[in-house]
Design an enzyme around this catalytic site. Structure first.
Site, short mmCIF file in Angstrom:
data_model
loop_
_atom_site.label_atom_id
_atom_site.label_comp_id
_atom_site.label_asym_id
_atom_site.label_seq_id
_atom_site.Cartn_x
_atom_site.Cartn_y
_atom_site.Cartn_z
N TYR A 57 0.82 -1.22 0.00
CA TYR A 57 0.00 0.00 0.00
C TYR A 57 0.86 1.27 0.00
O TYR A 57 0.58 2.22 -0.71
CB TYR A 57 -0.94 -0.04 1.21
CG TYR A 57 -1.79 1.20 1.38
CD1 TYR A 57 -2.89 1.42 0.57
CD2 TYR A 57 -1.48 2.15 2.35
CE1 TYR A 57 -3.68 2.56 0.72
CE2 TYR A 57 -2.26 3.28 2.52
CZ TYR A 57 -3.35 3.48 1.69
OH TYR A 57 -4.12 4.61 1.85
N GLN A 163 -16.57 6.24 0.82
CA GLN A 163 -15.43 6.17 -0.09
C GLN A 163 -15.64 4.95 -1.00
O GLN A 163 -15.80 3.83 -0.50
CB GLN A 163 -14.13 6.01 0.69
CG GLN A 163 -12.90 5.98 -0.20
CD GLN A 163 -11.68 5.46 0.56
OE1 GLN A 163 -11.63 4.30 0.97
NE2 GLN A 163 -10.69 6.32 0.75
N LYS A 165 -14.05 2.53 -3.66
CA LYS A 165 -12.75 2.15 -4.21
C LYS A 165 -12.92 1.64 -5.65
O LYS A 165 -13.86 0.91 -5.95
CB LYS A 165 -12.10 1.08 -3.32
CG LYS A 165 -11.74 1.61 -1.94
CD LYS A 165 -10.41 1.10 -1.50
CE LYS A 165 -10.02 1.63 -0.12
NZ LYS A 165 -9.28 2.89 -0.21
N ASP A 194 -11.79 6.45 -4.67
CA ASP A 194 -10.37 6.24 -4.37
C ASP A 194 -9.73 5.26 -5.36
O ASP A 194 -10.10 4.08 -5.37
CB ASP A 194 -10.24 5.71 -2.94
CG ASP A 194 -8.81 5.76 -2.43
OD1 ASP A 194 -7.91 6.11 -3.21
OD2 ASP A 194 -8.59 5.43 -1.25
N GLU A 219 -9.73 10.53 -5.20
CA GLU A 219 -8.60 10.39 -4.27
C GLU A 219 -7.49 9.54 -4.88
O GLU A 219 -7.73 8.47 -5.43
CB GLU A 219 -9.13 9.73 -2.98
CG GLU A 219 -8.07 9.52 -1.90
CD GLU A 219 -8.69 9.09 -0.57
OE1 GLU A 219 -9.74 9.61 -0.18
OE2 GLU A 219 -8.12 8.20 0.09
N ASP A 242 -3.59 10.95 -1.12
CA ASP A 242 -3.50 10.11 0.09
C ASP A 242 -2.08 9.54 0.15
O ASP A 242 -1.17 10.16 0.71
CB ASP A 242 -4.58 9.02 0.03
CG ASP A 242 -4.55 8.07 1.21
OD1 ASP A 242 -3.64 8.17 2.05
OD2 ASP A 242 -5.44 7.20 1.34
N LYS A 266 -2.93 9.66 6.72
CA LYS A 266 -2.72 8.52 7.62
C LYS A 266 -1.78 8.98 8.72
O LYS A 266 -0.64 9.39 8.44
CB LYS A 266 -2.10 7.33 6.86
CG LYS A 266 -2.90 6.90 5.62
CD LYS A 266 -4.22 6.25 5.99
CE LYS A 266 -5.07 5.91 4.79
NZ LYS A 266 -5.83 7.03 4.24
N ALA A 295 -4.18 3.42 8.07
CA ALA A 295 -4.43 2.44 7.04
C ALA A 295 -5.11 1.19 7.60
O ALA A 295 -5.91 0.53 6.92
CB ALA A 295 -3.13 2.06 6.34
N TRP A 321 -11.40 7.46 9.33
CA TRP A 321 -11.63 6.05 9.01
C TRP A 321 -10.86 5.21 10.01
O TRP A 321 -9.66 5.44 10.24
CB TRP A 321 -11.14 5.71 7.60
CG TRP A 321 -11.48 4.29 7.20
CD1 TRP A 321 -12.62 3.88 6.59
CD2 TRP A 321 -10.67 3.11 7.39
NE1 TRP A 321 -12.58 2.51 6.39
CE2 TRP A 321 -11.40 2.02 6.88
CE3 TRP A 321 -9.42 2.87 7.96
CZ2 TRP A 321 -10.92 0.71 6.91
CZ3 TRP A 321 -8.94 1.56 8.00
CH2 TRP A 321 -9.68 0.50 7.48
C1 0XW Z 1 -9.86 3.66 3.43
N1 0XW Z 1 -8.54 3.65 3.99
C2 0XW Z 1 -8.42 4.71 4.97
C3 0XW Z 1 -8.35 2.32 4.66
C4 0XW Z 1 -7.38 1.50 3.87
O1 0XW Z 1 -6.20 1.38 4.56
C5 0XW Z 1 -7.14 2.26 2.62
C6 0XW Z 1 -7.39 3.68 3.01
C7 0XW Z 1 -7.42 4.63 1.85
O2 0XW Z 1 -8.15 5.62 1.83
O3 0XW Z 1 -6.64 4.44 0.91
MG MG Z 2 -7.10 6.49 0.09
#
Ligand code: 0XW
Ligand code: MG
Length: 370
Positions: A57, A163, A165, A194, A219, A242, A266, A295, A321
Site C-alpha cells: 500500500y 469512499q 474504491k 479512491d 482520491e 492520500d 494517515k 491504514a 476512518w
Molecule cells: C480507506 N482507507 C483509509 C483504509 C485503507 O487502509 C485504505 C485507506 C485509503 O483511503 O486508501
Molecule cells: Mg485512500
C-alpha cells in the site's frame, strides 16, 4: 518521570469472517499490528501502535516498523517524559526517517503525558472542537450492484460520507459502480472515489468525463504526485492525495503548489499525532479539507485518529476512518473505540482513554530496559 521499559507486541488483525479487503493496489486478508507499551518509573503506562496495511500500500511494512523500533527503543530508556519535542529529537538522533515507527512512540508519549496531566490527548493536540467525529465507510472494489446496496445500507446507518474504491479492473465496471452508488445514495452522503494509485492519467481523465455530473472528489488516482499534478485543470472533479503524502514535506509541496484540493491523511505514515498537528494547521491556512485516518490497526490507532479528528475544524473535516467495521477485536472491552451512527465518540478519559489489560497481546516480541 522517566522511561523504564518498552515492551513490543504483535497482534494479528484479520479481516472479519475471513474476508478480503480489496483495493486497486492490493488485496489484504490479515494485518500484523505492532504495539509499544511504554512503562515509566512512576508506574504509568502509555500505548502506541503502527499497522501498515500490508507491504504494498505504501513503502512501509510490519518488519520495517519493528526493525526501526529496535534502533530507536534502546535510546529512549532513561529519557524523561515531560514534553514531546526532546523525545522527538532523541528519536531522530537514533534513526533517520521511518516516521511510521516513530509514530507509535509519539502516540504512547502523548498517552502518558495526558494521564500525568489528567487530560485527554485531544487537549494536548490543541483542544477538541466536538465530542463526536464523523467517520466514513470504505466500499472495497466490488460488483457495482452489490456496492450500491452496501452504500445505501451504510447511509441508512448514519454514515455522512462514503469512499468508493475503484481500479484494477475495466473502466466500464468502475464507471457503473460510481453511477449506481450515486443513484442509491444521491446527496445523502458525500462521496469520494479512491483509485489507490492504480489508474493511469488517461484512465482518470476518461473516468472523470464519464462521471462528470456526479459530485465526488477523486482520491489518489495515480501512483505519484507528479502524475496527479499533470491532471490539474484537466478534470472536472477535485483531486485529493492520500498515499503520495509520505511525510510533512510532501504535504507542504502539495499544499504550496496547489496540486491537491484535499487529502486523505494517515497518522502513522505522517509520523504521528504531533507531526499531524502541523499538517492540520497547514491545511487550515489554505482551507483544505482532509481526513484523519490510518491504514489499519486496532483501538490504539483508532483512539489516536479520533483525538486528532476532534481538533479539526468540522466544516473542513473529511472523516476519521478506523478499521473497526472490518475487524473483530477490541483491546479494551470497557472502552472500545466504536463507530455508532457513522460517527465516533471522542474518548473523554485522560490520555488516549484506551487501556489494554495486562496479557491482552500475549508475551512481548521484544523488551527494552528493565
Ligand atoms: C480507506 N482507507 C483509509 C483504509 C485503507 O487502509 C485504505 C485507506 C485509503 O483511503 O486508501
Ligand atoms: Mg485512500
Amino acid at each position: 518521570m522517566r522511561i523504564e521499559r518498552i515492551n513490543v507486541y504483535s497482534k494479528l488483525l484479520p479481516v472479519k469472517g475471513g474476508g478480503v479487503y480489496r483495493m486497486a493496489s492490493d488485496d489484504v486478508q490479515s494485518l500484523d499490528s505492532t504495539l509499544v507499551e511504554i512503562v515509566t518509573n512512576n508506574g504509568l503506562t502509555g500505548w502506541g501502535e503502527t499497522c501498515p496495511i500490508g507491504p504494498v500500500y505504501q513503502p512501509h511494512h510490519t518488519l520495517g516498523a519493528r526493525a526501526a523500533i529496535d534502533e530507536i527503543a534502546p535510546g529512549l530508556i532513561g529519557q524523561e517524559i515531560a514534553s514531546i519535542r526532546p523525545l522527538a529529537k532523541r528519536m531522530d538522533e537514533r534513526l533517520n526517517g521511518h516516521g511510521y515507527a516513530k509514530a507509535a512512540f509519539d502516540i504512547g508519549f502523548l498517552d502518558i503525558l495526558g494521564q500525568r496531566l489528567g487530560v485527554p490527548v485531544s487537549t494536548l493536540l490543541g483542544g477538541a472542537l466536538t465530542d463526536r467525529v464523523q467517520s466514513y465507510y470504505s466500499l472495497i472494489v466490488g460488483d457495482p450492484d452489490e456496492t450500491a446496496r452496501i452504500a445505501a445500507d451504510k447511509v441508512k446507518a448514519g454514515y455522512p460520507r462514503l469512499q468508493v474504491k475503484i481500479g484494477g479492473r475495466n473502466l466500464e465496471q468502475d464507471v457503473a459502480t460510481i453511477h449506481k452508488v450515486w443513484e442509491a445514495v444521491g446527496f445523502r452522503a458525500r462521496l469520494v472515489v479512491d483509485g489507490n494509485r492504480g489508474l493511469t492519467t488517461a484512465y482518470a481523465m476518461n473516468l472523470d468525463r464519464l462521471c462528470a455530473s456526479i459530485p465526488f472528489a477523486l482520491e489518489q488516482p495515480c501512483n505519484t504526485m507528479d502524475e496527479v499534478a499533470t491532471l490539474k485543470g484537466r478534470l472536472v472533479h477535485p483531486v485529493y492525495l492520500d498515499e503520495s503524502t509520505e511525510d510533512q514535506n510532501a504535504v507542504l509541496r502539495a499544499v504550496s503548489s496547489g496540486i491537491a484540493d484535499g487529502f486523505g491523511f494517515k497518522v502513522t505514515r505522517l509520523g504521528g499525532l504531533t507531526k499531524m498537528t502541523t499538517i492540520r494547521d497547514l491545511c487550515a491556512i489554505r482551507s483544505l479539507p482532509h481526513s484523519c485516518d490510518d491504514a489499519w490497526g486496532g483501538d490504539i490507532i483508532a483512539a489516536a485518529c479520533t483525538h486528532l479528528a476532534s481538533t479539526v475544524e468540522p466544516r473542513r473535516f473529511e472523516g476519521a476512518w478506523i478499521a473497526q467495521e472490518y475487524i473483530e477485536d477490541h483491546y479494551d472491552e470497557a472502552n472500545p473505540i466504536v463507530i455508532t451512527g457513522g460517527h465516533i465518540p471522542v474518548p473523554q478519559g485522560p490520555g488516549l482513554g484506551v487501556k489494554p489489560e495486562q496479557g491482552t497481546f500475549g508475551d512481548p516480541i521484544a523488551v527494552y530496559g528493565s
